[in-house]
Write a protein that holds these residues in place. Structure first.
Motif, short mmCIF file in Angstrom:
data_model
loop_
_atom_site.label_atom_id
_atom_site.label_comp_id
_atom_site.label_asym_id
_atom_site.label_seq_id
_atom_site.Cartn_x
_atom_site.Cartn_y
_atom_site.Cartn_z
N GLN A 1 -8.31 3.22 -33.98
CA GLN A 1 -9.53 3.98 -34.08
C GLN A 1 -9.74 4.83 -32.81
OE1 GLN A 1 -11.47 4.48 -36.67
NE2 GLN A 1 -12.96 5.70 -35.56
N SER A 2 -9.50 4.24 -31.65
CA SER A 2 -9.72 4.99 -30.40
C SER A 2 -8.80 6.19 -30.30
CB SER A 2 -9.56 4.08 -29.19
OG SER A 2 -8.24 3.58 -29.11
N ASP A 3 -7.57 6.10 -30.81
CA ASP A 3 -6.66 7.25 -30.81
C ASP A 3 -7.23 8.39 -31.66
OD1 ASP A 3 -4.87 5.95 -29.18
OD2 ASP A 3 -3.55 5.34 -30.83
N CYS A 4 -7.80 8.05 -32.80
CA CYS A 4 -8.41 9.08 -33.67
C CYS A 4 -9.60 9.72 -32.99
CB CYS A 4 -8.83 8.47 -35.00
SG CYS A 4 -7.44 8.01 -36.04
N GLU A 5 -10.42 8.92 -32.36
CA GLU A 5 -11.61 9.46 -31.67
C GLU A 5 -11.21 10.38 -30.53
OE1 GLU A 5 -14.43 6.43 -30.63
OE2 GLU A 5 -14.29 5.54 -32.62
N LEU A 6 -10.21 10.01 -29.77
CA LEU A 6 -9.74 10.84 -28.67
C LEU A 6 -9.17 12.15 -29.19
CD1 LEU A 6 -9.21 11.21 -25.66
CD2 LEU A 6 -7.03 10.06 -25.99
N GLY A 7 -8.34 12.09 -30.23
CA GLY A 7 -7.79 13.30 -30.82
C GLY A 7 -8.87 14.21 -31.38
N HIS A 8 -9.84 13.62 -32.04
CA HIS A 8 -10.94 14.39 -32.61
C HIS A 8 -11.74 15.09 -31.50
CE1 HIS A 8 -14.08 15.54 -35.37
NE2 HIS A 8 -14.98 15.01 -34.57
N PHE A 9 -12.04 14.36 -30.44
CA PHE A 9 -12.76 14.95 -29.32
C PHE A 9 -11.97 16.11 -28.73
CE2 PHE A 9 -13.27 15.38 -24.75
CZ PHE A 9 -14.60 15.69 -24.66
N TYR A 10 -10.69 15.88 -28.45
CA TYR A 10 -9.89 16.92 -27.80
C TYR A 10 -9.80 18.16 -28.68
CZ TYR A 10 -6.26 19.45 -25.42
OH TYR A 10 -5.58 20.44 -24.78
N SER A 11 -9.68 17.99 -29.99
CA SER A 11 -9.47 19.14 -30.87
C SER A 11 -10.67 20.07 -30.96
CB SER A 11 -9.09 18.66 -32.27
OG SER A 11 -10.20 18.08 -32.93
N HIS A 12 -11.86 19.60 -30.64
CA HIS A 12 -13.02 20.49 -30.80
C HIS A 12 -13.98 20.51 -29.62
CE1 HIS A 12 -15.15 16.83 -31.95
NE2 HIS A 12 -16.27 17.49 -31.87
N ARG A 13 -13.74 19.75 -28.57
CA ARG A 13 -14.66 19.71 -27.43
C ARG A 13 -14.03 20.06 -26.09
NH1 ARG A 13 -20.25 18.67 -28.29
NH2 ARG A 13 -20.34 17.96 -30.43
N HIS A 14 -12.78 19.73 -25.92
CA HIS A 14 -12.14 19.96 -24.63
C HIS A 14 -12.06 21.46 -24.34
CE1 HIS A 14 -9.05 20.07 -21.53
NE2 HIS A 14 -9.38 18.81 -21.28
N PRO A 15 -12.31 21.90 -23.12
CA PRO A 15 -12.32 23.34 -22.80
C PRO A 15 -11.00 24.04 -23.10
CG PRO A 15 -13.11 22.05 -20.93
CD PRO A 15 -12.68 21.07 -21.98
N ASN A 16 -9.89 23.32 -23.16
CA ASN A 16 -8.59 23.95 -23.46
C ASN A 16 -8.17 23.80 -24.91
OD1 ASN A 16 -8.32 24.67 -20.75
ND2 ASN A 16 -7.29 22.77 -20.24
N ALA A 17 -9.01 23.23 -25.74
CA ALA A 17 -8.64 22.99 -27.14
C ALA A 17 -8.52 24.29 -27.92
CB ALA A 17 -9.68 22.08 -27.80
N VAL A 18 -7.61 24.29 -28.88
CA VAL A 18 -7.38 25.48 -29.72
C VAL A 18 -8.66 25.90 -30.43
CG1 VAL A 18 -6.16 26.30 -31.77
CG2 VAL A 18 -4.93 25.00 -30.03
N PHE A 19 -9.38 24.94 -31.01
CA PHE A 19 -10.57 25.28 -31.79
C PHE A 19 -11.73 25.76 -30.94
CE2 PHE A 19 -8.37 22.26 -34.67
CZ PHE A 19 -8.09 23.17 -35.67
N VAL A 20 -11.67 25.54 -29.65
CA VAL A 20 -12.71 26.03 -28.74
C VAL A 20 -12.42 27.46 -28.31
CG1 VAL A 20 -13.75 25.68 -26.46
CG2 VAL A 20 -13.26 23.71 -27.92
#
Length: 89
Positions: A1-20
């Motif tokens: 579960q924690s791996d999914c949460e980390l991936g989800h956070f990175y994909s839409h919140r991290h300043p370097n994420a593609v979706f950002v």
């Protein structure tokens, strides 16, 4: 579960994420996939092979694509803002 949460956070919140940092939109239909990334539009067949590719050169074209091909409710102002904020591909 924690791996999914980390991936989800990175994909839409991290300043370097593609979706950002990029406009990414897709629509999957029975016989083709419409895929928009920044100022490029690709139409793919069901196997993923490209059928067509087009450059998006201005805000009105982007707005029309988002409305007509992706069935999104986008105002002219939103389309202009999205176009101006995209990095050129």
């Amino acid at each position: 579960q924690s791996d999914c949460e980390l991936g989800h956070f990175y994909s839409h919140r991290h300043p370097n994420a593609v979706f950002v940092n990029h406009l990414v939109v897709s629509r999957i239909l029975d016989d083709e996939v419409w895929s928009l990334r920044n100022r490029g539009l690709m139409v793919l067949d069901p196997s993923g092979a490209p059928r067509d590719h087009a450059a998006i050169d201005d805000a009105p074209t982007l707005t029309a694509l988002l409305r007509q091909r992706f069935d999104l409710d986008v105002s002219d102002d939103e389309g202009h803002r999205l176009f101006e904020s995209m990095p050129p591909d």
